[in-house]
Design an enzyme around this catalytic site. Sequence first.
Site, mmCIF file in Angstrom:
data_model
loop_
_atom_site.group_PDB
_atom_site.id
_atom_site.type_symbol
_atom_site.label_atom_id
_atom_site.label_comp_id
_atom_site.label_asym_id
_atom_site.label_seq_id
_atom_site.Cartn_x
_atom_site.Cartn_y
_atom_site.Cartn_z
ATOM 1 N N HIS A 139 46.701 55.255 -3.186
ATOM 2 C CA HIS A 139 46.212 53.893 -3.385
ATOM 3 C C HIS A 139 46.421 53.011 -2.168
ATOM 4 O O HIS A 139 46.276 51.787 -2.263
ATOM 5 C CB HIS A 139 46.871 53.273 -4.620
ATOM 6 C CG HIS A 139 46.496 53.959 -5.898
ATOM 7 N ND1 HIS A 139 47.172 53.793 -7.076
ATOM 8 C CD2 HIS A 139 45.486 54.842 -6.171
ATOM 9 C CE1 HIS A 139 46.612 54.526 -8.025
ATOM 10 N NE2 HIS A 139 45.589 55.179 -7.495
ATOM 11 N N ASN A 191 60.693 60.434 -16.778
ATOM 12 C CA ASN A 191 60.335 59.067 -17.133
ATOM 13 C C ASN A 191 61.248 58.597 -18.268
ATOM 14 O O ASN A 191 61.452 59.341 -19.230
ATOM 15 C CB ASN A 191 58.862 58.996 -17.591
ATOM 16 C CG ASN A 191 58.247 57.637 -17.398
ATOM 17 O OD1 ASN A 191 58.858 56.618 -17.720
ATOM 18 N ND2 ASN A 191 57.031 57.594 -16.885
#
Length: 261
Positions: free
Chosen positions: A134, A233
Amino acid sequence: MTHSPLPDPPGADLGTVRDWVREAVQLSRPIAVLTGAGMSAESGVPTFRDALTGLWAHFRPEELATETAFRARPQQVWDWYASRRAAVAGVEPNAGHRALATFQAREPGRLTLITQNVDGLHQAAGSPGVLALHGNLAEDRWLDSPRACCDASVAAGTLTDACPPACPACGNLRRPAVVWFGEFLPEQALRDAETAARTCALMLVVGTSGAVYPAAGLAFTAHQAGARVVVVNPEPSELDPVADVVLRGTAATLLPALLSP
């Protein structure tokens, strides 16, 4: 390219994944790591939407992170990115970033690091060859295809003092070197990431919700090619169903434990 399965150690836990990492190293098999916003949140970097606070609270991301918005309101969009850059300034890589960089230094060429983050913390930690899908918040690029005068302006340091800066000869604007809504990911970085996903024996998916594509699709690519997929996570993610193991915890806690010798 597919790989024959590595032997299954008993118990799907931290020790199991440590064994998978060691076996991949011992058998000279590649490892891929995909990181997302949760990785940097531990360093104090606001997530994309968390950055919409204060003066920016009444904006939607799509109003500030598109080429259309920038062309219509260049100073407003530039100012928001300036505030995001200020929020990142002085932030240090955390133990998870450092664990990845240390592993890469110890096992050169073994681990491909792919990130959705634009904060540059992996690079600051010393990780080489980071595939930043990104872009990079700290960098700029030209809004339109550069002309000779644009390149000359950058080389001579003669950009205008406006916000955003511009080529003094043709007016071409500088813009943040990040991927906006509706834009394609950098072609070479995406190709390299897809290759890493197809050829790895083990993929660690760290701190990402798994909701943003095509980055999230890399975990499916790795799984379909025969790699083991491990999600790291503290919260449930959309990639949990594809994972062979889900480790509930933060990157700064778990990565040093997983990647230490």
